[in-house]
Design an enzyme around this catalytic site. Structure first.
Site, mmCIF file in Angstrom:
data_model
loop_
_atom_site.group_PDB
_atom_site.id
_atom_site.type_symbol
_atom_site.label_atom_id
_atom_site.label_comp_id
_atom_site.label_asym_id
_atom_site.label_seq_id
_atom_site.Cartn_x
_atom_site.Cartn_y
_atom_site.Cartn_z
ATOM 1 N N GLU A 176 -5.020 55.849 49.247
ATOM 2 C CA GLU A 176 -4.977 57.103 50.004
ATOM 3 C C GLU A 176 -3.576 57.676 50.113
ATOM 4 O OE1 GLU A 176 -6.440 58.582 54.391
ATOM 5 O OE2 GLU A 176 -7.762 57.308 53.209
ATOM 6 N N ASP A 216 -8.902 54.619 52.852
ATOM 7 C CA ASP A 216 -9.367 54.098 54.138
ATOM 8 C C ASP A 216 -10.891 54.100 54.166
ATOM 9 O OD1 ASP A 216 -6.750 53.867 54.943
ATOM 10 O OD2 ASP A 216 -6.744 55.744 56.080
ATOM 11 N N TYR A 266 -6.669 48.522 60.877
ATOM 12 C CA TYR A 266 -6.976 49.955 60.796
ATOM 13 C C TYR A 266 -7.274 50.512 62.188
ATOM 14 C CZ TYR A 266 -8.942 54.269 58.916
ATOM 15 O OH TYR A 266 -9.184 55.579 58.614
#
Length: 721
Positions: free
Chosen positions: A8, A108, A318
């Site tokens: 990403e 993600d 995360y």
């Protein structure tokens, strides 16, 4: 075989490359875009980054009216200003895709990450997204990334990808069309082009903020009385409160005080209770944002930005998660052993490791995509974190450690005092056993009120019994943290978007205040105009309904096409109503807008929808802003004695020094020198000594005084003497 892994962001691509490489990966670049070549198990791998979203939605034909539904995916640099750098990343992926036989998405693992991967594959690489595999991880440690590599999922998560695509389309449909409708209504009424906005989540959020403002505005305070007993024991004074905490009848309050004063006062009962306080659950994003606001006054968006930086450096997992549960396969012992290398956590870590069994307290909420936020065990080097990053890291680490600790034990004491059959309560509380508070206590507030020992039947030495008049208070305004909680409770927005919605309301000039949120007159008028004409635009229920449908797309119970079509039909109906009432809506907005226009225009120019303006409209707004700023900067101190024009404070372009000059320059060359310190305040008076020049007030830090602008005037000489 060559595998292209799409990450990403550039720093995530680097993490993946160094984790998977047998040895050291080779860093290369296409233009300014870095990528990495490596081998693993004899397979050639290329790791290349996106830079967030590389593609965005835009209308197929350029138009400024509404409704618009004919949209398509275009490079983000085409749809948005300031995104030209993304062109290089699209070009790099396009070129690298030609060298690859296999594709892996490593963005993600959430709806936005899936959309980024899907659009990068389809539009940059020219690859069918169904042919790509998925690398799924919740932390960027080497161990987690290697595990993800050896457990590739056969495809991307099309449930999340479809939900993400549907959300983007719905947000575009609602945000752009409704914002254009609002702007159009004001332009038709005022003749001015101004960008106003609302949206699928923005409107309902502003609505319940306005509802709170109305509660506060309409609140009528009611007087009430509280009765207190001041008593003395062991040389110390204590305050007991009457059993009925509010008395709304003053005569009743007077009677109670008079009767209680007669006594005698004695201890009728002593109630002692010990209760366990269990550790808090691990952080989900919403709880982290609220706790960071409470501890450091960080806005929700700032907390998310800091957490994202910590995640990208592999220090935490995360952050965009709604889970309050830790992964079952997480090596708790290893993480705690690593955290013990940091001196301030060492004693807590060693104490936990000595327990043997490590079982965390967990909350009720779960998230199928990611676990609760936890420290990975990767240790920052001394000085590596900024102060803000260190604060948030400390909060997350202590919360994680606390979940494994013993409960705290708190003792509460309730002393019931009888004075002539009127009861007063003296309360105390203290911590008997610290438990998890030793670790996390710096972020938790518990009252420690230690009382002396009271015995049932003992006489109380009463110093005073008095009544105090108070008034009921209106409901409190929302804070940035409590508004996020409200959005969670109502089921609108997502864990990743709620903070941004709040920032948008600030940037539009609809709300203000960093600690407590106050809706501006413009924000109130926008809601009033919508709720009296097209209330569905600000309907929490309608927004929540579409949020639930997004979840059903993820679960494959609904198709994105069905949800998009239903949303489109609803919006067409709303826009038809809007068009019929455009004049009424514009008229409602006009009065308030004119009063707030100067303050908000500059902010609106920078807003997200600025890309929708024509070049002519942008030039017009820029000229208006410059004109307003010029007027605002001008201080008029009086009339020119020569031509009658305005005398204004100006600044020399070369030296920066201020002086007073005529507004009709260069036709009129009247100027006066000025003192270079202090604030200039016009008085509206002409000097009586010279009868010519204006008098101004000079306000300095500790004094203020008046001077004539003519420095040779007798008034100024007298002041000096």
């Amino acid at each position: 075989m060559t595998t292209l892994i799409i990450a990403e962001k550039p720093n995530v691509a680097r993490k993946i490359a160094y984790a998977l490489a047998e040895g050291k990966p080779i860093r290369k670049s296409i233009g300014k875009v870095p990528y990495y070549e490596l081998t693993r198990d004899g397979k050639k791998i290329i790791v290349a980054p996106a830079v967030g979203h590389l593609f965005s939605l835009a209308p197929k034909e350029k138009t400024y009216g509404y409704p618009v539904f004919d949209i398509h995916w275009v490079p983000v640099y085409v749809a948005e200003k300031g995104k030209s750098y993304t062109k290089d990343y699209i070009k790099a992926l396009k070129e690298l895709a030609k060298r690859a036989d296999e594709f892996v998405v490593a963005c993600d693992y959430d709806t936005e990450g899936e959309v980024i991967g899907y659009t990068a594959l389809k539009y940059a690489c020219g690859v069918d997204p169904s042919k790509a595999k998925r690398m799924r991880f919740s932390a960027l440690t080497k161990k987690d990334l290697i595990r993800a590599w050896y457990n590739l999922e056969p495809t991307i998560n099309f449930g999340m990808a479809d939900a993400g695509i549907a959300r983007h389309i719905l947000d575009w449909y609602w945000g752009v069309n409704l914002s254009r409708a609002l702007s159009s209504s004001l332009r038709k009424t005022s003749g001015k082009w101004v960008v106003l906005s609302t949206g699928r989540v923005q409107g309902p959020t502003l609505k319940f903020l306005v509802d709170r403002e109305r509660e506060i505005r309409d609140f009528v305070p009611i007087p009430y009385w509280v009765i207190k007993m001041i008593l003395e024991k062991n040389g110390e004074q204590y305050t007991a409160t009457y059993e009925k905490d509010r008395i709304f009848d003053e005569e009743e309050a007077k009677r109670i005080v008079e009767e209680a004063k007669k006594g005698p006062a004695f201890v009728e009962n002593v109630e002692v209770e010990q209760r366990q306080r269990y550790p808090p659950h691990p952080f989900d994003l919403g709880t982290l944002q609220r706790e960071a606001y409470s501890a450091f006054k960080y806005s929700p968006k700032k907390t998310l930005d800091i957490a994202q930086r910590l995640y990208e450096r592999a220090f935490i997992s995360y952050p965009r998660t709604s889970s309050q549960k830790l992964p079952k396969n997480l090596n708790y012992k290893n993480i705690i052993q690593n955290l013990a290398k940091i001196q301030e956590y060492k004693p807590h870590a060693h104490e936990l490791l000595g327990k043997g069994i490590l079982k965390p307290v967990e909350g009720k909420k779960d998230d199928p995509a990611h676990p609760a936020i936890y420290p990975t065990g990767e240790i920052p080097k001394p000085g590596e974190l900024t102060k803000e990053e260190q604060n948030l890291y400390d909060l997350i680490v202590r919360r994680f450690l606390a979940t494994f600790a013993d409960p705290a034990i708190r003792e509460s004491v309730k002393v019931i005092i009888n004075s002539n059959n009127h009861h007063f309560i003296l309360s105390g509380s203290r911590t008997i056993k610290e438990g998890w508070l030793k670790i996390y206590g710096k972020y938790v507030k518990f009252d420690e009120i230690i009382l002396p020992k009271f015995v049932k039947g003992e006489t109380i030495n009463v110093l005073q019994i008095k009544r105090e008049k108070k008034k009921t208070k209106p409901p409190a305004r929302y804070s940035p943290a409590s508004i996020i909680k409200k959005m969670e409770d109502l089921g609108i927005g997502t864990k990743a978007t709620r903070a941004q919605i709040l920032e948008t309301l600030y940037s539009r000039g609809y709300i203000e205040g960093k600690r407590t949120i106050k809706v501006t007159p413009l924000g109130i008028k926008v809601v009033e105009a919508l709720e009296s004409n097209v209330p569905d635009i600000i309907s929490v229920e309608l927004t929540r309904e579409f949020e639930q449908k997004m979840e059903e797309i993820i679960q494959r119970k609904l198709t994105k096409e069905k949800v998009i079509e239903d949303s489109k039909k609803t919006l067409i109906k709303i826009l038809k109503e809007f068009k019929n009432k455009e004049s009424e809506i514009g008229a409602k907005l006009l009065e308030t807008f004119l009063n707030t226009q100067k303050n908000n225009r500059k902010t609106k120019q920078k807003s997200k929808n600025a890309k929708e303006l024509t070049a002519e409209e942008e030039t017009h707004i820029k000229q208006e802003v410059e004109k307003d700023e010029k007027k605002k900067a001008e201080i008029i101190v009086g009339k020119c004695p020569k031509c009658g024009g305005n005398l204004v404070v100006r600044y020399n372009r070369k030296t920066g020094k201020r002086f007073v000059g005529c507004s009709n320059w260069p036709e009129c060359n009247v100027t006066y020198p000025l003192l270079q310190r202090g604030k200039i305040i016009p008085t509206g008076k002409t000097c009586p000594e010279c009868g010519n020049a204006p008098i101004v007030k000079i306000k300095e830090r500790y004094r203020e005084y008046e001077v004539c602008l003519d420095m040779n005037c007798n008034k100024n000489r007298k002041k000096k003497s």
